[in-house]
Design an enzyme around this catalytic site. Structure first.
Site, PDB file in Angstrom:
ATOM      1  N   ASP A  28       0.821  -1.211   0.000  1.00  0.00           N
ATOM      2  CA  ASP A  28       0.000   0.000   0.000  1.00  0.00           C
ATOM      3  C   ASP A  28       0.858   1.265   0.000  1.00  0.00           C
ATOM      4  OD1 ASP A  28      -2.034  -1.815   0.335  1.00  0.00           O
ATOM      5  OD2 ASP A  28      -2.852  -0.887   2.147  1.00  0.00           O
ATOM      6  N   HIS A 173       3.737  -2.387   3.028  1.00  0.00           N
ATOM      7  CA  HIS A 173       3.709  -1.030   2.463  1.00  0.00           C
ATOM      8  C   HIS A 173       4.983  -0.801   1.655  1.00  0.00           C
ATOM      9  CE1 HIS A 173       0.792  -0.868   5.697  1.00  0.00           C
ATOM     10  NE2 HIS A 173       0.244   0.163   5.075  1.00  0.00           N
TER      11      HIS A 173
HETATM   12 ZN   LIG Z   1      -2.554   3.176   3.201  1.00  0.00          ZN
END
Ligand SMILES: [Zn+2]
Length: 212
Positions: A28, A173
């Site tokens: 992400d 991430h």
């Molecule tokens: Zn996020």
């Protein structure tokens, strides 16, 4: 319909009951000017496909990295335009965040994502409805690696190896402020999970492999 049901977990994918030993890596908040390329290099080394949930404004800053993600066979998902809480936002803001991110991805890459990951995993009735209207599937995760909290590499590795099972969706991430543990964790985790027989697939491929 005369009434609307409240949003519940059935509106959102957290993991998939799959027939085969498949698992999905998701990243992400990117693209990031250095971490995303580093992660892409690791994925390429092991011939692994993943899903990147893009923040629209970051995609506009680093279009060449998004192009590489698409070129190398990864799935691109929508993670809103400016990473706002889509549960707290009003309907107009929810629509704008989704549509602007989609526009940023479409205009540059002619790629229309159909997966939407709400920032923070936060969603409510409005988001569920707006996403369904636009043919998006809402995707959260079943294992949070907590890489975003700068969790040490060995803790991330142990958590994933202790809990990973077929059909899981792992949250990582590729954009973290400061030092990221993610590339080093992947360098350990990917070969270990491959040795255990896992195949890494995109989220859409994981959903296609669901048991009837
Ligand atoms: Zn996020």
């Amino acid at each position: 319909m005369l009434f609307s049901l409240p949003a519940d977990a059935s509106d959102v994918i957290y993991s998939c009951a799959v027939k085969e030993q498949k698992i999905a890596l998701t990243f992400d908040d990117g693209p990031h000017p250095t971490y995303t390329d580093e992660i892409l290099d690791i994925l390429r080394e092991y011939h692994v496909k993943a899903t990147f949930f893009l923040v629209g404004e970051n995609a506009e800053w680093y279009p060449e990295i998004v192009a590489r993600e698409a070129r190398e066979g990864h799935e691109l998902g929508n993670h809103s335009y400016s990473h706002v809480d889509l549960k707290k936002a009003d309907r107009a803001a929810v629509c704008r965040e989704i549509d602007e991110a989609e526009r940023a991805i479409w205009e540059n890459f002619e790629y229309r994502p159909h997966l939407l990951r709400p920032p923070g995993g936060c969603y409510g009735d409005t988001l569920v409805k707006v996403a369904a209207d636009r043919d998006y599937t809402l995707v959260c995760w079943s294992i949070d690696t907590r890489d975003w909290a700068h969790t040490p590499v060995d803790v991330i590795v142990k958590n994933v190896l202790d809990h990973a099972a077929s059909g899981d969706i792992l949250l990582f991430h590729d954009y973290i402020a400061g030092n990221s543990p993610t590339p080093d964790a992947l360098r350990i985790l990917i070969p270990k999970l491959l040795a255990q027989g896992y195949e890494f697939v995109t989220v859409s491929e994981l959903m296609e492999g669901r048991r009837d």
